[in-house]
Design a protein around this motif. Structure first.
Motif, PDB file in Angstrom:
ATOM      1  N   GLN A  63      13.934 -32.042   7.548  1.00 54.84           N
ATOM      2  CA  GLN A  63      14.168 -30.892   6.664  1.00 54.84           C
ATOM      3  C   GLN A  63      13.594 -31.208   5.288  1.00 54.84           C
ATOM      4  OE1 GLN A  63      15.520 -27.919   7.429  1.00 54.84           O
ATOM      5  NE2 GLN A  63      14.976 -27.247   5.352  1.00 54.84           N
ATOM      6  N   THR A  64      12.715 -30.367   4.835  1.00 53.58           N
ATOM      7  CA  THR A  64      12.102 -30.563   3.517  1.00 53.58           C
ATOM      8  C   THR A  64      12.716 -29.603   2.502  1.00 53.58           C
ATOM      9  OG1 THR A  64      10.347 -29.004   4.072  1.00 53.58           O
ATOM     10  CG2 THR A  64       9.947 -31.324   4.564  1.00 53.58           C
ATOM     11  N   ASP A  65      12.579 -29.999   1.281  1.00 54.15           N
ATOM     12  CA  ASP A  65      13.079 -29.122   0.206  1.00 54.15           C
ATOM     13  C   ASP A  65      12.162 -27.918   0.027  1.00 54.15           C
ATOM     14  OD1 ASP A  65      15.069 -30.945  -0.145  1.00 54.15           O
ATOM     15  OD2 ASP A  65      13.969 -32.072  -1.693  1.00 54.15           O
ATOM     16  N   GLU A  66      12.700 -26.948  -0.551  1.00 53.85           N
ATOM     17  CA  GLU A  66      11.910 -25.745  -0.794  1.00 53.85           C
ATOM     18  C   GLU A  66      11.041 -25.950  -2.037  1.00 53.85           C
ATOM     19  OE1 GLU A  66      14.451 -22.430  -1.128  1.00 53.85           O
ATOM     20  OE2 GLU A  66      15.144 -22.507   0.956  1.00 53.85           O
ATOM     21  N   PHE A  67       9.721 -25.784  -1.848  1.00 45.57           N
ATOM     22  CA  PHE A  67       8.769 -25.872  -2.954  1.00 45.57           C
ATOM     23  C   PHE A  67       7.916 -24.621  -2.956  1.00 45.57           C
ATOM     24  CE2 PHE A  67       9.668 -30.358  -2.141  1.00 45.57           C
ATOM     25  CZ  PHE A  67       9.931 -30.808  -3.431  1.00 45.57           C
ATOM     26  N   LEU A  68       7.388 -24.368  -4.071  1.00 46.28           N
ATOM     27  CA  LEU A  68       6.477 -23.232  -4.182  1.00 46.28           C
ATOM     28  C   LEU A  68       5.133 -23.609  -3.592  1.00 46.28           C
ATOM     29  CD1 LEU A  68       7.309 -22.032  -7.839  1.00 46.28           C
ATOM     30  CD2 LEU A  68       8.130 -21.068  -5.672  1.00 46.28           C
ATOM     31  N   ASP A  69       4.451 -22.632  -3.047  1.00 42.87           N
ATOM     32  CA  ASP A  69       3.136 -22.891  -2.474  1.00 42.87           C
ATOM     33  C   ASP A  69       2.173 -23.301  -3.565  1.00 42.87           C
ATOM     34  OD1 ASP A  69       4.105 -22.237  -0.018  1.00 42.87           O
ATOM     35  OD2 ASP A  69       3.454 -20.133  -0.112  1.00 42.87           O
ATOM     36  N   ARG A  70       1.398 -24.331  -3.240  1.00 42.02           N
ATOM     37  CA  ARG A  70       0.408 -24.812  -4.200  1.00 42.02           C
ATOM     38  C   ARG A  70      -0.815 -23.908  -4.138  1.00 42.02           C
ATOM     39  NH1 ARG A  70      -2.477 -30.774  -4.110  1.00 42.02           N
ATOM     40  NH2 ARG A  70      -3.828 -30.458  -5.951  1.00 42.02           N
ATOM     41  N   PRO A  71      -1.336 -23.547  -5.245  1.00 39.94           N
ATOM     42  CA  PRO A  71      -2.532 -22.693  -5.226  1.00 39.94           C
ATOM     43  C   PRO A  71      -3.721 -23.470  -4.698  1.00 39.94           C
ATOM     44  CG  PRO A  71      -2.034 -23.367  -7.458  1.00 39.94           C
ATOM     45  CD  PRO A  71      -0.875 -23.810  -6.630  1.00 39.94           C
ATOM     46  N   PRO A  72      -4.686 -22.811  -4.098  1.00 44.64           N
ATOM     47  CA  PRO A  72      -5.857 -23.504  -3.568  1.00 44.64           C
ATOM     48  C   PRO A  72      -6.646 -24.181  -4.669  1.00 44.64           C
ATOM     49  CG  PRO A  72      -6.207 -21.129  -3.569  1.00 44.64           C
ATOM     50  CD  PRO A  72      -4.766 -21.322  -3.918  1.00 44.64           C
ATOM     51  N   THR A  73      -7.164 -25.360  -4.333  1.00 40.61           N
ATOM     52  CA  THR A  73      -7.944 -26.122  -5.308  1.00 40.61           C
ATOM     53  C   THR A  73      -9.302 -25.475  -5.471  1.00 40.61           C
ATOM     54  OG1 THR A  73      -6.822 -28.138  -4.606  1.00 40.61           O
ATOM     55  CG2 THR A  73      -8.869 -28.397  -5.848  1.00 40.61           C
ATOM     56  N   PRO A  74      -9.712 -25.206  -6.678  1.00 38.83           N
ATOM     57  CA  PRO A  74     -11.023 -24.578  -6.880  1.00 38.83           C
ATOM     58  C   PRO A  74     -12.145 -25.544  -6.537  1.00 38.83           C
ATOM     59  CG  PRO A  74     -10.053 -25.162  -8.980  1.00 38.83           C
ATOM     60  CD  PRO A  74      -8.988 -25.405  -7.958  1.00 38.83           C
ATOM     61  N   LEU A  75     -13.282 -25.013  -6.120  1.00 43.33           N
ATOM     62  CA  LEU A  75     -14.448 -25.807  -5.768  1.00 43.33           C
ATOM     63  C   LEU A  75     -14.980 -26.514  -6.996  1.00 43.33           C
ATOM     64  CD1 LEU A  75     -16.485 -26.604  -3.578  1.00 43.33           C
ATOM     65  CD2 LEU A  75     -17.834 -24.589  -4.233  1.00 43.33           C
ATOM     66  N   PHE A  76     -15.239 -27.811  -6.832  1.00 41.29           N
ATOM     67  CA  PHE A  76     -15.730 -28.597  -7.960  1.00 41.29           C
ATOM     68  C   PHE A  76     -17.214 -28.343  -8.139  1.00 41.29           C
ATOM     69  CE2 PHE A  76     -17.790 -32.499  -9.497  1.00 41.29           C
ATOM     70  CZ  PHE A  76     -17.211 -32.579 -10.752  1.00 41.29           C
TER      71      PHE A  76
END
Length: 269
Positions: A63-76
């Motif tokens: 069981q994991t804690d509730e976290f907010l979704d991480r935004p996608p990493t922009p292309l470098f």
């Protein structure tokens, strides 16, 4: 490194491996199982591991804690540096296919021919090794057959020697036995030369040798004669006894008769 040298080293390594494999003894394969049985595959490694067709599966939960979704990493995108410069190159200025491809083709064809020659030489060398191995096996089999023949010949010679030795010992034993028999016979003959007359004389003196007529008279006639004489004498004695008894009786009666008669003087009176 130079590509031809690399190819040559690889060819040398292949030939060395081929020689090594050719020198290794040919291991016979596993024979076919007899009727009603089958082979079982076993592990021969140093560390055994369990082999199964089904993969072991294990269920796990967390069981994991509730976290907010991480935004996608922009292309470098790296920052642009320098200046863009362009130029025009006409056909044939930098590269001529016919001129540039010729050495490449020569190298490819040469390497292909060299590799083919190496493979042919390797095959010829392997064929020579196999022929040499077959010749060696044939020579070894011939030597082994010759060794077996010599061993069999030696065994027959040893058996013949042993048989002749036993025959010689048997001949000596029989010869010794014959000599002992001859010596014993001669000794017995000399010993019995004086023994037989003395034995016969002792037996004759002891009565073992007799006249059959005399022995018949002694054993049959004389006992019968004695029995007859004894019977006759008994009859005579019995007759005499009876006669004496009769005479005694008559005498007694006459005496009684005479005693009862009166005297003549007494009668006249």
């Amino acid at each position: 490194p130079n590509p031809p040298e690399v190819q040559k080293q690889k060819g040398t390594q292949k030939r060395a491996l081929a020689r090594k494999h050719a020198k290794e003894p040919i291991r016979p394969g596993t024979p076919e199982p007899v009727e009603g049985r089958e082979h079982a595959y076993v592990q021969t490694e140093l560390y055994l591991e369990e082999i199964c067709d089904r993969i072991v599966e294990v269920d796990g939960e967390c069981q994991t804690d509730e976290f907010l979704d991480r935004p996608p990493t922009p292309l470098f995108i790296p920052a642009k540096t320098g200046k863009d410069i362009a130029t025009q190159i006409e056909e044939g200025e930098l590269f001529d296919f016919d001129i540039e491809v010729k050495p490449i083709l020569e190298v490819l064809i040469g390497k292909t021919v060299e590799q083919a020659l190496l493979e042919v030489m390797e095959e010829e060398e392997l064929a020579q090794l196999r022929a040499h191995q077959r010749a060696f096996i044939e020579l070894r089999n011939a030597e082994f057959a010759e060794l077996q023949r010599l061993e069999e010949q030696d065994r027959r010679i040893r058996e013949e020697k042993e048989r002749r030795r036993l025959e010689h010992l048997e001949k000596l034993r029989k010869q010794k036995e014959t000599t002992e028999k001859i010596a014993a016979r001669a000794f017995a003959k000399r010993y019995l030369a004086d023994l037989i007359p003395s034995v016969f004389s002792n037996l004759y003196d002891s009565g073992f040798f007799y006249d059959p007529i005399e022995r018949d008279i002694e054993t049959k006639f004389l006992p019968w004669l004695m029995s007859e004489v004894e019977e006759t004498l008994q009859k005579k004695v019995l007759g005499r006894i009876m006669l004496d008894s009769l005479i005694r009786t008559v005498v007694e009666k006459r005496l009684d008769a005479f005693s009862c008669q009166p005297l003549p003087d007494q009668t006249e009176a």
